[in-house]
Each structure stands twice: as structure tokens, then as C-alpha cells.
Design a protein around this motif. Structure first.
Motif, PDB file in Angstrom:
ATOM      1  N   ILE A 234      67.672 -18.869  27.391  1.00 40.49           N
ATOM      2  CA  ILE A 234      67.735 -17.521  27.994  1.00 40.49           C
ATOM      3  C   ILE A 234      67.327 -17.342  26.285  1.00 40.49           C
ATOM      4  CG2 ILE A 234      69.739 -15.201  28.383  1.00 40.49           C
ATOM      5  CD1 ILE A 234      71.148 -17.342  30.302  1.00 40.49           C
ATOM      6  N   VAL A 235      67.764 -17.035  26.476  1.00 46.24           N
ATOM      7  CA  VAL A 235      66.768 -16.263  24.832  1.00 46.24           C
ATOM      8  C   VAL A 235      65.217 -16.768  24.469  1.00 46.24           C
ATOM      9  CG1 VAL A 235      66.671 -16.366  21.846  1.00 46.24           C
ATOM     10  CG2 VAL A 235      68.857 -16.770  23.412  1.00 46.24           C
ATOM     11  N   GLY A 236      65.110 -17.922  25.199  1.00 48.37           N
ATOM     12  CA  GLY A 236      63.459 -18.272  25.632  1.00 48.37           C
ATOM     13  C   GLY A 236      62.877 -17.163  25.959  1.00 48.37           C
ATOM     14  N   VAL A 237      63.623 -16.662  27.386  1.00 52.75           N
ATOM     15  CA  VAL A 237      63.081 -16.193  28.504  1.00 52.75           C
ATOM     16  C   VAL A 237      62.480 -14.596  28.136  1.00 52.75           C
ATOM     17  CG1 VAL A 237      63.353 -15.243  30.754  1.00 52.75           C
ATOM     18  CG2 VAL A 237      63.755 -17.659  30.405  1.00 52.75           C
ATOM     19  N   GLY A 238      63.885 -14.086  27.650  1.00 56.18           N
ATOM     20  CA  GLY A 238      64.093 -12.676  26.723  1.00 56.18           C
ATOM     21  C   GLY A 238      63.010 -12.460  25.846  1.00 56.18           C
ATOM     22  N   LYS A 239      62.397 -13.592  25.467  1.00 51.06           N
ATOM     23  CA  LYS A 239      62.097 -13.012  23.800  1.00 51.06           C
ATOM     24  C   LYS A 239      60.603 -12.909  23.943  1.00 51.06           C
ATOM     25  CE  LYS A 239      61.480 -15.234  18.980  1.00 51.06           C
ATOM     26  NZ  LYS A 239      62.096 -16.370  18.409  1.00 51.06           N
ATOM     27  N   HIS A 240      60.141 -14.431  25.261  1.00 51.89           N
ATOM     28  CA  HIS A 240      58.566 -14.361  25.182  1.00 51.89           C
ATOM     29  C   HIS A 240      58.495 -13.416  26.741  1.00 51.89           C
ATOM     30  CE1 HIS A 240      58.544 -17.294  22.168  1.00 51.89           C
ATOM     31  NE2 HIS A 240      59.469 -17.661  22.624  1.00 51.89           N
ATOM     32  N   PHE A 241      59.083 -13.620  27.858  1.00 52.08           N
ATOM     33  CA  PHE A 241      58.354 -13.191  29.289  1.00 52.08           C
ATOM     34  C   PHE A 241      59.522 -11.956  29.609  1.00 52.08           C
ATOM     35  CE2 PHE A 241      58.065 -17.773  28.369  1.00 52.08           C
ATOM     36  CZ  PHE A 241      56.432 -17.313  28.584  1.00 52.08           C
ATOM     37  N   CYS A 242      61.014 -11.907  29.585  1.00 54.65           N
ATOM     38  CA  CYS A 242      61.025 -10.648  30.533  1.00 54.65           C
ATOM     39  C   CYS A 242      61.911  -9.586  29.057  1.00 54.65           C
ATOM     40  CB  CYS A 242      62.956 -11.364  30.738  1.00 54.65           C
ATOM     41  SG  CYS A 242      63.257 -10.750  31.678  1.00 54.65           S
ATOM     42  N   LYS A 243      60.845  -9.313  28.691  1.00 55.92           N
ATOM     43  CA  LYS A 243      60.541  -8.102  28.265  1.00 55.92           C
ATOM     44  C   LYS A 243      61.600  -7.015  28.198  1.00 55.92           C
ATOM     45  CE  LYS A 243      57.299 -10.247  25.919  1.00 55.92           C
ATOM     46  NZ  LYS A 243      57.018 -10.497  24.248  1.00 55.92           N
ATOM     47  N   PRO A 247      58.122  -6.645  31.697  1.00 55.44           N
ATOM     48  CA  PRO A 247      58.240  -8.436  31.281  1.00 55.44           C
ATOM     49  C   PRO A 247      57.268  -9.437  32.512  1.00 55.44           C
ATOM     50  CG  PRO A 247      59.395  -7.539  33.593  1.00 55.44           C
ATOM     51  CD  PRO A 247      58.310  -5.939  33.000  1.00 55.44           C
ATOM     52  N   ILE A 248      56.554 -10.375  32.096  1.00 51.73           N
ATOM     53  CA  ILE A 248      55.852 -11.294  32.329  1.00 51.73           C
ATOM     54  C   ILE A 248      56.029 -12.532  33.321  1.00 51.73           C
ATOM     55  CG2 ILE A 248      53.426 -12.395  31.200  1.00 51.73           C
ATOM     56  CD1 ILE A 248      54.246 -11.196  27.985  1.00 51.73           C
ATOM     57  N   CYS A 249      56.216 -11.561  34.519  1.00 48.84           N
ATOM     58  CA  CYS A 249      56.568 -12.223  35.066  1.00 48.84           C
ATOM     59  C   CYS A 249      55.846 -13.737  35.556  1.00 48.84           C
ATOM     60  CB  CYS A 249      57.091 -11.253  36.757  1.00 48.84           C
ATOM     61  SG  CYS A 249      58.431 -10.456  36.349  1.00 48.84           S
ATOM     62  N   ALA A 250      54.459 -13.682  35.653  1.00 47.35           N
ATOM     63  CA  ALA A 250      52.990 -14.138  36.532  1.00 47.35           C
ATOM     64  C   ALA A 250      53.522 -15.594  34.846  1.00 47.35           C
ATOM     65  CB  ALA A 250      51.966 -14.162  36.022  1.00 47.35           C
ATOM     66  N   GLU A 251      53.928 -15.909  34.277  1.00 47.21           N
ATOM     67  CA  GLU A 251      54.037 -16.776  33.162  1.00 47.21           C
ATOM     68  C   GLU A 251      55.346 -17.067  32.494  1.00 47.21           C
ATOM     69  OE1 GLU A 251      52.230 -15.507  30.188  1.00 47.21           O
ATOM     70  OE2 GLU A 251      50.433 -14.701  31.020  1.00 47.21           O
ATOM     71  N   CYS A 252      56.262 -16.940  33.397  1.00 43.89           N
ATOM     72  CA  CYS A 252      57.393 -17.046  33.485  1.00 43.89           C
ATOM     73  C   CYS A 252      58.330 -18.592  34.442  1.00 43.89           C
ATOM     74  CB  CYS A 252      58.855 -15.910  33.399  1.00 43.89           C
ATOM     75  SG  CYS A 252      60.275 -16.089  33.410  1.00 43.89           S
ATOM     76  N   PRO A 253      58.819 -19.282  33.323  1.00 46.31           N
ATOM     77  CA  PRO A 253      59.285 -19.967  33.807  1.00 46.31           C
ATOM     78  C   PRO A 253      60.642 -19.826  35.806  1.00 46.31           C
ATOM     79  CG  PRO A 253      59.701 -21.051  32.024  1.00 46.31           C
ATOM     80  CD  PRO A 253      59.122 -19.658  32.090  1.00 46.31           C
ATOM     81  N   PRO A 259      63.271 -11.851  42.564  1.00 44.76           N
ATOM     82  CA  PRO A 259      63.164 -11.401  44.508  1.00 44.76           C
ATOM     83  C   PRO A 259      61.617 -10.561  44.734  1.00 44.76           C
ATOM     84  CG  PRO A 259      65.169 -11.062  43.066  1.00 44.76           C
ATOM     85  CD  PRO A 259      64.473 -12.066  42.098  1.00 44.76           C
ATOM     86  N   PRO A 260      61.874 -10.626  45.896  1.00 44.17           N
ATOM     87  CA  PRO A 260      60.029 -10.105  46.418  1.00 44.17           C
ATOM     88  C   PRO A 260      60.166  -8.721  46.090  1.00 44.17           C
ATOM     89  CG  PRO A 260      60.997 -11.411  48.473  1.00 44.17           C
ATOM     90  CD  PRO A 260      62.309 -11.840  46.937  1.00 44.17           C
ATOM     91  N   GLY A 261      59.724  -7.768  45.356  1.00 45.11           N
ATOM     92  CA  GLY A 261      59.289  -6.506  45.276  1.00 45.11           C
ATOM     93  C   GLY A 261      59.988  -6.293  43.797  1.00 45.11           C
ATOM     94  N   LYS A 262      60.630  -7.138  42.695  1.00 40.25           N
ATOM     95  CA  LYS A 262      61.232  -7.153  41.762  1.00 40.25           C
ATOM     96  C   LYS A 262      60.859  -7.279  40.321  1.00 40.25           C
ATOM     97  CE  LYS A 262      65.282  -5.982  40.629  1.00 40.25           C
ATOM     98  NZ  LYS A 262      65.667  -4.540  40.407  1.00 40.25           N
ATOM     99  N   ALA A 263      60.571  -6.340  39.738  1.00 45.81           N
ATOM    100  CA  ALA A 263      60.301  -6.827  37.788  1.00 45.81           C
ATOM    101  C   ALA A 263      58.769  -6.552  37.769  1.00 45.81           C
ATOM    102  CB  ALA A 263      60.538  -7.658  37.402  1.00 45.81           C
ATOM    103  N   ASP A 264      57.684  -7.329  38.726  1.00 44.33           N
ATOM    104  CA  ASP A 264      56.410  -7.323  38.559  1.00 44.33           C
ATOM    105  C   ASP A 264      55.628  -6.836  39.707  1.00 44.33           C
ATOM    106  OD1 ASP A 264      55.917 -10.667  38.725  1.00 44.33           O
ATOM    107  OD2 ASP A 264      56.950  -9.113  40.128  1.00 44.33           O
TER     108      ASP A 264
END
Ligand code: SF4
Length: 264
Positions: A234-243, A247-253, A259-264
Motif C-alpha cells: 500500500i505504501v508503494g501505491v500511495g508513494k508512486h500512484f495514489c497521490k 493520482p496516476i491511475c492509468a499506471e497503477c496496478p 470504480p467507474p468515474g473515480k479518481a482519474d
């Protein structure tokens, strides 16, 4: 939360673990050589980035004070100076000294004695100390003491909220309970698997991973290992993608689970 709701959220958490572990492998948290180093790091990391903590720990190491006895004998003003890079250094210096005074008074200065206490009793004692909230207490219990508790941090809350699993403001204990019950079945699977240990030792540096350390490779139960790993992932997700913003959703595992319409 209904039982069915809890089960479906738990299943989702297990899917996230599988996706992240498949993508990044073992994270090797916590990067430390001793249990006491984990404890000091858990205090110093409050409200600051890990890179600042590393600088403060390096200063203590160079001064040969990164030990129970070192913290016991160092004058407060010198300790403040050495950990300055971690921010809130006056407060943190007092808190670290308070921990050692507690250890001396209740456990004769012995971490073996401290960590041999039952998890709930020890958690309650730690939470009673100045400057220890649930995240710090659980980091100490899990990463220094190998007690089976899940550490909930701001990244965990943000991911749960953005994925509509739980609101970010959900009570700490409810989130901890969700992760602990969701991940427990995976520990049983890992106990049966010899591939897990091999993959942990072979994995590269991905996500928030650190090089293997004495603490990250210490013997522990499968349950403790799963809680440890999930927090690191989770730290990896937060540090690199879920800012916090953008947030960089397109590259996040975890993008396939968004869910549709969220975050990105
Ligand atoms: S970056 Fe996007 S996909 Fe990844 S966890 Fe955050 S919200 Fe989900």
C-alpha cells in the motif's frame, strides 16, 4: 456494515493484495537492522517523509546512539540536534526518551520482555504513552515485535475512499479489522506454499520496496508476514500512484479495480 458487505469488501482487499504482490513482489518493510531502530523510526516518521527519517537515523548511527542505552544516556538537546531532519524534533526527542523510560520501568529495559506480552495488553500500554497513536503503536507491534496487527495509514484510507470501499474518515479500528479479517485466510495459503519465501528472497525493488534487511528477513508467522507485506504494498501505491492530488491511475496496478468515474 452487514456481514455480506464485510465479506465482499474483504474479498476486494484480497484481490488488491494478489494484484500488488503479483506486480511487485516482497517489499521488505521495515528497512532496519534492529527492533529498536524500527521503534525509533516509527516515532520519527510521524508527519514526515521517510527520506528525512533516514537522515536522522544515520546521524544517530554515526554518533553510536541508535540503541536503547544510547537514547537513555544522550542529553535531550543533543538528541534533538541529531534528529532535527525528521521535523518536530523537540517533540520527537522527548517521545523517544519517554519510550525508553517506559521500557526501563516496566520491562527492565528488555525488548524481549516487552514483546512477550499478549498483543492486546501491549497495544493498550503503547497507546497510553505520550505521542503514540494507533498507527505508531501498530507499526511497533508489527514491524519490531512481530505481533499480528495491521497498520492503517493515510494511503490506506485514500485508496479505500477512492475505490468506494470505505470512507477515508472511517474509524481506525474498523479499517484495521477489515484488513485483518480479509488477509488472515491468505496466511494459511502462504503456510502451505514454499514458493512464497523463495519469491520474497528473489524479488527486485518495485513499489516501495527496500533491500532485504535484518528486520525484514527475521523469522515471523505467515499472518504477520501477510500484514507486513500488505502495508508495504500500500505504501508503494500511495508513494508512486495514489497521490493526494492527481493520482496516476492509468499506471497503477489497482486501476482494474477502480470504480467507474473515480479518481482519474
Ligand atoms: S492511483 Fe488510482 S487506481 Fe491507483 S489506487 Fe489510487 S485511485 Fe486507485
Amino acid at each position: 456494515m452487514t456481514r455480506a458487505g464485510k465479506e465482499s469488501k474483504g474479498k476486494e482487499v484480497r484481490r488488491y493484495y494478489a494484484a500488488l504482490y503479483h506486480a511487485w513482489g516482497a517489499q521488505h518493510w521495515w528497512p532496519a537492522e534492529t527492533r529498536f531502530e524500527v521503534i525509533v523510526g516509527a516515532y520519527l516518521t510521524q508527519n514526515t517523509a521517510w527520506t528525512n527519517v533516514e537522515r536522522a537515523l544515520a546521524q544517530l548511527r554515526v554518533a553510536e546512539l541508535l540503541s536503547i542505552d544510547g537514547i537513555r544516556r544522550v542529553p535531550l538537546n543533543k538528541l534533538e540536534r541529531l534528529i532535527r531532519s525528521s521535523g518536530y524534533f523537540r517533540q520527537k526527542a522527548r517521545r523517544v526518551k519517554t519510550f525508553v523510560a517506559f521500557l526501563d520501568k516496566k520491562y527492565a529495559g528488555s525488548l524481549d520482555q516487552l514483546f512477550s506480552e499478549p498483543t492486546d495488553k501491549l497495544r493498550e500500554q503503547l497507546l497510553g504513552l505520550n505521542g503514540i497513536g494507533p498507527e505508531t503503536a501498530d507499526s511497533i507491534l508489527l514491524y519490531a515485535g512481530n505481533h499480528p496487527v495491521f497498520v492503517v495509514d493515510a494511503y490506506t484510507r485514500r485508496i479505500l475512499d477512492r475505490h468506494k470501499i470505505l470512507l477515508a474518515k472511517t474509524n481506525y479500528e474498523d479499517i484495521r479489522e477489515l484488513f485483518q479479517s480479509a488477509l488472515a485466510p491468505l496466511a494459511h495459503e502462504q503456510e502451505q506454499s514454499t514458493a512464497t519465501l523463495a519469491s520474497q528472497l528473489e524479488s527486485g525493488i518495485h513499489g516501495a520496496a527496500h533491500s532485504p534487511s535484518a528486520m525484514s528477513t527475521a523469522a515471523r508467522t505467515a499472518l504477520v508476514q501477510v500484514y507486513n507485506e500488505m502495508h508495504g504494498l500500500i505504501v508503494g501505491v500511495g508513494k508512486h500512484f495514489c497521490k493526494k492530488t492527481a493520482p496516476i491511475c492509468a499506471e497503477c496496478p489497482l486501476q482494474p479495480f477502480l470504480p467507474p468515474g473515480k479518481a482519474d
